[in-house]
Design an enzyme around this catalytic site. Structure first.
Site, PDB file in Angstrom:
ATOM      1  N   TYR A  44      41.074  47.118  42.745  1.00 55.19           N
ATOM      2  CA  TYR A  44      39.700  47.363  43.184  1.00 55.19           C
ATOM      3  C   TYR A  44      39.655  48.539  44.158  1.00 55.19           C
ATOM      4  O   TYR A  44      38.829  49.456  44.016  1.00 55.19           O
ATOM      5  CB  TYR A  44      39.123  46.115  43.839  1.00 55.19           C
ATOM      6  CG  TYR A  44      37.729  46.308  44.390  1.00 55.19           C
ATOM      7  CD1 TYR A  44      36.624  46.300  43.544  1.00 55.19           C
ATOM      8  CD2 TYR A  44      37.525  46.497  45.754  1.00 55.19           C
ATOM      9  CE1 TYR A  44      35.337  46.491  44.048  1.00 55.19           C
ATOM     10  CE2 TYR A  44      36.246  46.680  46.267  1.00 55.19           C
ATOM     11  CZ  TYR A  44      35.155  46.670  45.406  1.00 55.19           C
ATOM     12  OH  TYR A  44      33.884  46.863  45.911  1.00 55.19           O
ATOM     13  N   LYS A  65      37.716  52.236  43.680  1.00 48.24           N
ATOM     14  CA  LYS A  65      36.674  52.707  44.590  1.00 48.24           C
ATOM     15  C   LYS A  65      37.057  54.031  45.247  1.00 48.24           C
ATOM     16  O   LYS A  65      36.188  54.838  45.584  1.00 48.24           O
ATOM     17  CB  LYS A  65      36.364  51.630  45.628  1.00 48.24           C
ATOM     18  CG  LYS A  65      35.650  50.422  45.022  1.00 48.24           C
ATOM     19  CD  LYS A  65      34.380  50.854  44.293  1.00 48.24           C
ATOM     20  CE  LYS A  65      33.640  49.726  43.630  1.00 48.24           C
ATOM     21  NZ  LYS A  65      32.418  50.175  42.924  1.00 48.24           N
TER      22      LYS A  65
END
Length: 257
Positions: free
Chosen positions: A152, A156
């Site tokens: 994740y 990002k």
């Protein structure tokens, strides 16, 4: 009055941003992952300039989303809001990619390349991106043991780098990244400290505002203030290498200036 396309606008931050922009008198094109989710949008559909449907975990459906948006017309702004948080395992898209990479990074890259170029681009990131450096050695999680939090964070960081790369490559487009904070959504949970209105405000403002402060490009934002992102995201060499890798993984070339 601007026309704005928002990915992942069936609920959460995407829907909150859509509602805010509609209330300001703008035209908004919504996106839902499936026909069932589109049907459940309710009254907001009647106010929207259109609804496009497609699963960002599929390259074929992502291309279809781009085609649907282009058929509606040129957007003034696009908010790349859709994303997933933690996945229990790498998973595999129809093309064999890690699901987190596909939805959070490959899909916004493809849509950016395939949708008619808008005046403004906004990419939702996270403060957790600062733990996402070093992804180029195994972008698609084919060699490493799966780490959902790391995947994740990497995704990002990658969208911040994409936003900054586009600010360099497309100087006529305002391209920025936003950390909305830990927001009370289904993804963030009921204990998150940031309310939906605060969480959506910066991206909606960057998409349409005529304020001089919003008319900038290649910046990283948190609650209407600029912040310094991870060093790797701001590195032009990393940005160029990332775009090259994403082009090879998707078979989609990002247009030059």
């Amino acid at each position: 009055m601007a026309v704005i396309f928002i990915t992942g606008s069936a609920d959460g931050l995407g829907r909150a941003a859509a509602q805010s922009l509609l209330d300001q008198g703008h035209r908004v094109v919504l996106h839902a992952r499936s026909a069932d989710r589109a049907a459940a949008l309710g009254e907001i559909t009647s106010r929207a300039a259109g609804v496009v449907v497609g699963d960002l975990g599929s390259a074929t459906e992502t291309r279809s989303i781009a085609d649907q948006v282009n058929a509606i017309g040129r957007m003034d702004a696009i908010i790349h809001n859709a994303g997933v948080y933690t996945r229990p395992n790498r998973g595999a898209t129809p093309e064999g990619h890690a699901e987190t990479l596909a939805i959070n990074t490959l899909a916004p890259f493809m849509l950016t390349a395939l949708i008619r170029r808008p005046d403004r681009l906004v990419y939702l990131s996270s403060g957790l991106h600062r733990g996402g450096e070093g992804s180029l050695d195994d972008l698609d999680w084919k060699r490493r043991a799966w780490d959902s939090a790391k995947a994740y964070a990497e995704s990002k960081l990658q969208v911040v780098a994409l936003a900054f790369a586009l600010a360099r490559r497309w100087p006529s487009v305002l391209s920025n990244a936003v950390d909305p904070g830990w927001v009370r959504t289904k993804m963030g949970g009921s204990g998150a400290p940031v309310d939906l209105d605060t969480g959506q405000r910066t991206q909606a403002w960057l998409a349409v505002s005529a304020d001089a402060a919003a008319l900038v490009s290649g910046r990283y934002w948190h609650h209407l203030r600029q912040e310094q992102p991870a060093g790797e995201a701001a590195d032009p060499e990393f940005q160029d290498q990332l775009i090259d890798r994403l082009s090879k993984l998707t078979g989609v070339a990002l247009p030059e200036a």
